[in-house]
Design a protein around this motif. Structure first.
Motif, short mmCIF file in Angstrom:
data_model
loop_
_atom_site.label_atom_id
_atom_site.label_comp_id
_atom_site.label_asym_id
_atom_site.label_seq_id
_atom_site.Cartn_x
_atom_site.Cartn_y
_atom_site.Cartn_z
N TRP A 45 78.51 78.90 65.30
CA TRP A 45 78.28 78.73 63.85
C TRP A 45 77.87 77.31 63.50
CZ3 TRP A 45 76.75 80.68 59.62
CH2 TRP A 45 77.02 80.09 58.40
N ASP A 46 78.58 76.31 63.98
CA ASP A 46 78.26 74.92 63.62
C ASP A 46 76.85 74.54 64.06
OD1 ASP A 46 80.68 74.50 62.37
OD2 ASP A 46 81.64 73.68 64.16
N GLU A 47 76.43 75.04 65.19
CA GLU A 47 75.09 74.75 65.70
C GLU A 47 74.02 75.49 64.90
OE1 GLU A 47 72.45 75.61 69.71
OE2 GLU A 47 74.61 75.95 69.75
N LEU A 48 74.28 76.73 64.54
CA LEU A 48 73.26 77.54 63.88
C LEU A 48 73.18 77.38 62.37
CD1 LEU A 48 73.42 80.95 65.78
CD2 LEU A 48 71.82 79.08 66.07
N GLN A 49 74.25 76.94 61.74
CA GLN A 49 74.26 76.85 60.28
C GLN A 49 73.08 76.04 59.73
OE1 GLN A 49 77.90 75.38 58.61
NE2 GLN A 49 77.19 75.63 56.52
N PRO A 50 72.83 74.81 60.21
CA PRO A 50 71.69 74.08 59.65
C PRO A 50 70.34 74.72 59.97
CG PRO A 50 72.71 72.84 61.43
CD PRO A 50 73.57 74.03 61.18
N ILE A 51 70.25 75.41 61.11
CA ILE A 51 69.00 76.07 61.49
C ILE A 51 68.76 77.28 60.58
CG2 ILE A 51 67.83 77.33 63.34
CD1 ILE A 51 69.50 75.52 65.29
#
Length: 80
Positions: A45-51
């Motif tokens: 989640w932390d990695e994908l949220q900004p993407i």
């Protein structure tokens, strides 16, 4: 451009991006009016949220900016 068309373009853009990133770990569960419900494992989640946010904001070029709000939860009501 109608909301329906904007949402359709966002969905297409997200599908392309998600498969480049991690097609096996994310999926779109459904859309409700102008909201998308995505299933994303907590560990990414932390990695994908900004993407996710940038993909959705940049999917359609309009004269105004699209405001995208993202939240997480175990279910749709918790995420609201």
């Amino acid at each position: 451009m109608s909301n329906k068309k904007v949402l359709a373009r966002i969905l297409l853009s997200w599908r392309r991006s998600s498969c480049k990133i991690s097609c096996k770990t994310t999926r779109q569960d459904y859309s409700v009016h102008d909201e998308l419900v995505l299933e994303v494992p907590p560990e990414v989640w932390d990695e994908l949220q900004p993407i996710i946010k940038s993909t959705m904001e940049e999917a359609v070029k309009l004269s105004i900016s699209l405001a995208v709000e993202i939240s997480a939860g175990k279910n749709w009501m918790e995420a609201k």
